[in-house]
Design a protein around this motif. Sequence first.
Motif, PDB file in Angstrom:
ATOM      1  N   ALA A 107      -4.910  23.206  31.525  1.00  0.00           N
ATOM      2  CA  ALA A 107      -4.767  23.225  30.069  1.00  0.00           C
ATOM      3  C   ALA A 107      -4.805  21.796  29.535  1.00  0.00           C
ATOM      4  O   ALA A 107      -4.131  20.912  30.054  1.00  0.00           O
ATOM      5  CB  ALA A 107      -3.463  23.890  29.677  1.00  0.00           C
ATOM      6  N   ILE A 108      -5.620  21.595  28.502  1.00  0.00           N
ATOM      7  CA  ILE A 108      -5.753  20.291  27.862  1.00  0.00           C
ATOM      8  C   ILE A 108      -5.611  20.477  26.356  1.00  0.00           C
ATOM      9  O   ILE A 108      -6.133  21.435  25.798  1.00  0.00           O
ATOM     10  CB  ILE A 108      -7.130  19.656  28.176  1.00  0.00           C
ATOM     11  N   SER A 109      -4.922  19.552  25.718  1.00  0.00           N
ATOM     12  CA  SER A 109      -4.800  19.555  24.262  1.00  0.00           C
ATOM     13  C   SER A 109      -5.664  18.437  23.704  1.00  0.00           C
ATOM     14  O   SER A 109      -5.535  17.285  24.120  1.00  0.00           O
ATOM     15  CB  SER A 109      -3.346  19.344  23.847  1.00  0.00           C
ATOM     16  N   GLU A 110      -6.556  18.786  22.779  1.00  0.00           N
ATOM     17  CA  GLU A 110      -7.407  17.800  22.124  1.00  0.00           C
ATOM     18  C   GLU A 110      -6.820  17.476  20.758  1.00  0.00           C
ATOM     19  O   GLU A 110      -6.428  18.368  20.025  1.00  0.00           O
ATOM     20  CB  GLU A 110      -8.822  18.345  21.941  1.00  0.00           C
ATOM     21  N   LEU A 111      -6.757  16.183  20.422  1.00  0.00           N
ATOM     22  CA  LEU A 111      -6.222  15.744  19.136  1.00  0.00           C
ATOM     23  C   LEU A 111      -7.364  15.300  18.240  1.00  0.00           C
ATOM     24  O   LEU A 111      -8.209  14.520  18.660  1.00  0.00           O
ATOM     25  CB  LEU A 111      -5.263  14.573  19.326  1.00  0.00           C
ATOM     26  N   PHE A 112      -7.348  15.811  17.015  1.00  0.00           N
ATOM     27  CA  PHE A 112      -8.366  15.480  16.033  1.00  0.00           C
ATOM     28  C   PHE A 112      -7.702  14.934  14.775  1.00  0.00           C
ATOM     29  O   PHE A 112      -6.665  15.429  14.357  1.00  0.00           O
ATOM     30  CB  PHE A 112      -9.167  16.723  15.627  1.00  0.00           C
ATOM     31  N   ILE A 113      -8.315  13.909  14.188  1.00  0.00           N
ATOM     32  CA  ILE A 113      -7.965  13.476  12.843  1.00  0.00           C
ATOM     33  C   ILE A 113      -9.194  13.807  12.015  1.00  0.00           C
ATOM     34  O   ILE A 113     -10.256  13.224  12.228  1.00  0.00           O
ATOM     35  CB  ILE A 113      -7.622  11.984  12.778  1.00  0.00           C
ATOM     36  N   GLY A 114      -9.042  14.748  11.120  1.00  0.00           N
ATOM     37  CA  GLY A 114     -10.198  15.283  10.407  1.00  0.00           C
ATOM     38  C   GLY A 114     -11.055  16.034  11.409  1.00  0.00           C
ATOM     39  O   GLY A 114     -10.581  16.916  12.105  1.00  0.00           O
ATOM     40  N   LYS A 115     -12.313  15.652  11.521  1.00  0.00           N
ATOM     41  CA  LYS A 115     -13.198  16.277  12.504  1.00  0.00           C
ATOM     42  C   LYS A 115     -13.467  15.353  13.683  1.00  0.00           C
ATOM     43  O   LYS A 115     -14.260  15.662  14.555  1.00  0.00           O
ATOM     44  CB  LYS A 115     -14.522  16.660  11.844  1.00  0.00           C
ATOM     45  N   LEU A 161     -12.509  13.495  17.128  1.00  0.00           N
ATOM     46  CA  LEU A 161     -11.665  13.575  18.315  1.00  0.00           C
ATOM     47  C   LEU A 161     -11.084  12.200  18.597  1.00  0.00           C
ATOM     48  O   LEU A 161     -11.824  11.214  18.665  1.00  0.00           O
ATOM     49  CB  LEU A 161     -12.484  14.051  19.517  1.00  0.00           C
ATOM     50  N   ILE A 162      -9.742  12.111  18.743  1.00  0.00           N
ATOM     51  CA  ILE A 162      -9.119  10.820  19.032  1.00  0.00           C
ATOM     52  C   ILE A 162      -8.592  10.736  20.452  1.00  0.00           C
ATOM     53  O   ILE A 162      -8.261   9.659  20.928  1.00  0.00           O
ATOM     54  CB  ILE A 162      -7.995  10.487  18.028  1.00  0.00           C
ATOM     55  N   GLY A 163      -8.498  11.864  21.159  1.00  0.00           N
ATOM     56  CA  GLY A 163      -8.036  11.824  22.534  1.00  0.00           C
ATOM     57  C   GLY A 163      -7.587  13.177  23.031  1.00  0.00           C
ATOM     58  O   GLY A 163      -7.613  14.169  22.298  1.00  0.00           O
ATOM     59  N   THR A 164      -7.175  13.190  24.304  1.00  0.00           N
ATOM     60  CA  THR A 164      -6.690  14.411  24.937  1.00  0.00           C
ATOM     61  C   THR A 164      -5.373  14.137  25.642  1.00  0.00           C
ATOM     62  O   THR A 164      -5.085  13.006  26.028  1.00  0.00           O
ATOM     63  CB  THR A 164      -7.708  14.942  25.972  1.00  0.00           C
ATOM     64  N   ILE A 165      -4.594  15.210  25.798  1.00  0.00           N
ATOM     65  CA  ILE A 165      -3.323  15.133  26.521  1.00  0.00           C
ATOM     66  C   ILE A 165      -3.274  16.300  27.486  1.00  0.00           C
ATOM     67  O   ILE A 165      -3.591  17.430  27.111  1.00  0.00           O
ATOM     68  CB  ILE A 165      -2.111  15.206  25.567  1.00  0.00           C
ATOM     69  N   LYS A 166      -2.868  16.019  28.740  1.00  0.00           N
ATOM     70  CA  LYS A 166      -2.666  17.109  29.687  1.00  0.00           C
ATOM     71  C   LYS A 166      -1.384  16.875  30.451  1.00  0.00           C
ATOM     72  O   LYS A 166      -0.962  15.737  30.664  1.00  0.00           O
ATOM     73  CB  LYS A 166      -3.858  17.273  30.626  1.00  0.00           C
ATOM     74  N   LYS A 224       0.840  -1.193   0.000  1.00  0.00           N
ATOM     75  CA  LYS A 224       0.000   0.000   0.000  1.00  0.00           C
ATOM     76  C   LYS A 224       0.877   1.246   0.000  1.00  0.00           C
ATOM     77  O   LYS A 224       1.961   1.254   0.572  1.00  0.00           O
ATOM     78  CB  LYS A 224      -0.873   0.042   1.249  1.00  0.00           C
ATOM     79  N   ALA A 225       0.373   2.282  -0.608  1.00  0.00           N
ATOM     80  CA  ALA A 225       1.091   3.555  -0.606  1.00  0.00           C
ATOM     81  C   ALA A 225       0.878   4.235   0.740  1.00  0.00           C
ATOM     82  O   ALA A 225      -0.185   4.119   1.354  1.00  0.00           O
ATOM     83  CB  ALA A 225       0.587   4.450  -1.727  1.00  0.00           C
ATOM     84  N   ASN A 226       1.885   4.923   1.204  1.00  0.00           N
ATOM     85  CA  ASN A 226       1.757   5.654   2.460  1.00  0.00           C
ATOM     86  C   ASN A 226       0.837   6.850   2.260  1.00  0.00           C
ATOM     87  O   ASN A 226       0.977   7.595   1.304  1.00  0.00           O
ATOM     88  CB  ASN A 226       3.121   6.155   2.947  1.00  0.00           C
ATOM     89  N   LYS A 227      -0.105   6.994   3.182  1.00  0.00           N
ATOM     90  CA  LYS A 227      -1.016   8.133   3.132  1.00  0.00           C
ATOM     91  C   LYS A 227      -0.666   9.058   4.283  1.00  0.00           C
ATOM     92  O   LYS A 227      -0.420   8.609   5.403  1.00  0.00           O
ATOM     93  CB  LYS A 227      -2.462   7.687   3.292  1.00  0.00           C
ATOM     94  N   SER A 228      -0.649  10.329   4.004  1.00  0.00           N
ATOM     95  CA  SER A 228      -0.420  11.278   5.085  1.00  0.00           C
ATOM     96  C   SER A 228      -1.751  11.613   5.739  1.00  0.00           C
ATOM     97  O   SER A 228      -2.797  11.610   5.087  1.00  0.00           O
ATOM     98  CB  SER A 228       0.244  12.551   4.563  1.00  0.00           C
ATOM     99  N   ILE A 229      -1.711  11.831   7.041  1.00  0.00           N
ATOM    100  CA  ILE A 229      -2.919  12.201   7.764  1.00  0.00           C
ATOM    101  C   ILE A 229      -2.694  13.563   8.397  1.00  0.00           C
ATOM    102  O   ILE A 229      -1.570  13.921   8.732  1.00  0.00           O
ATOM    103  CB  ILE A 229      -3.288  11.165   8.844  1.00  0.00           C
ATOM    104  N   ASN A 230      -3.759  14.307   8.528  1.00  0.00           N
ATOM    105  CA  ASN A 230      -3.676  15.611   9.161  1.00  0.00           C
ATOM    106  C   ASN A 230      -4.175  15.499  10.586  1.00  0.00           C
ATOM    107  O   ASN A 230      -5.333  15.158  10.817  1.00  0.00           O
ATOM    108  CB  ASN A 230      -4.515  16.646   8.402  1.00  0.00           C
ATOM    109  N   VAL A 231      -3.290  15.786  11.524  1.00  0.00           N
ATOM    110  CA  VAL A 231      -3.644  15.767  12.939  1.00  0.00           C
ATOM    111  C   VAL A 231      -3.708  17.209  13.398  1.00  0.00           C
ATOM    112  O   VAL A 231      -2.764  17.976  13.205  1.00  0.00           O
ATOM    113  CB  VAL A 231      -2.608  14.985  13.767  1.00  0.00           C
ATOM    114  N   GLU A 232      -4.829  17.573  13.984  1.00  0.00           N
ATOM    115  CA  GLU A 232      -5.015  18.935  14.483  1.00  0.00           C
ATOM    116  C   GLU A 232      -5.031  18.894  16.001  1.00  0.00           C
ATOM    117  O   GLU A 232      -5.664  18.024  16.601  1.00  0.00           O
ATOM    118  CB  GLU A 232      -6.331  19.502  13.965  1.00  0.00           C
ATOM    119  N   ILE A 233      -4.319  19.820  16.619  1.00  0.00           N
ATOM    120  CA  ILE A 233      -4.250  19.915  18.078  1.00  0.00           C
ATOM    121  C   ILE A 233      -4.884  21.234  18.491  1.00  0.00           C
ATOM    122  O   ILE A 233      -4.450  22.296  18.054  1.00  0.00           O
ATOM    123  CB  ILE A 233      -2.798  19.833  18.575  1.00  0.00           C
ATOM    124  N   LYS A 234      -5.927  21.132  19.321  1.00  0.00           N
ATOM    125  CA  LYS A 234      -6.599  22.330  19.825  1.00  0.00           C
ATOM    126  C   LYS A 234      -6.390  22.406  21.338  1.00  0.00           C
ATOM    127  O   LYS A 234      -6.654  21.439  22.050  1.00  0.00           O
ATOM    128  CB  LYS A 234      -8.099  22.283  19.520  1.00  0.00           C
TER     129      LYS A 234
END
Length: 74
Positions: free
Chosen positions: A22-30, A32-37, A3-13
């Motif tokens: 303070a908490i950082s939320e991680l999104f792939i597309g729209k 939510l995949i998790g949070t980091i604090k 398979k060809a490698n696909k790039s993904i866009n991860v957004e951190i809010k």
Amino acid sequence: MSKANKSINVEIKDKTDANGQAISELFIGKKLIGTIKAISATKYEAVNTHQEQFHVKTFEEGVTLLIKEFHLHH
């Protein structure tokens, strides 16, 4: 055939929770995949959408772990 490698866009809010931490939320597309604090200067807590908590040493390690967990379950 591989398979060809696909790039993904991860957004951190960044946001604050009810306790003012303070908490950082991680999104792939729209999605939510998790949070980091930050717990301390050298300890972070990553929580995925299944409410599983992971303790990691760096913010980047938390991001990588959440992305791996997301792809493992999808």
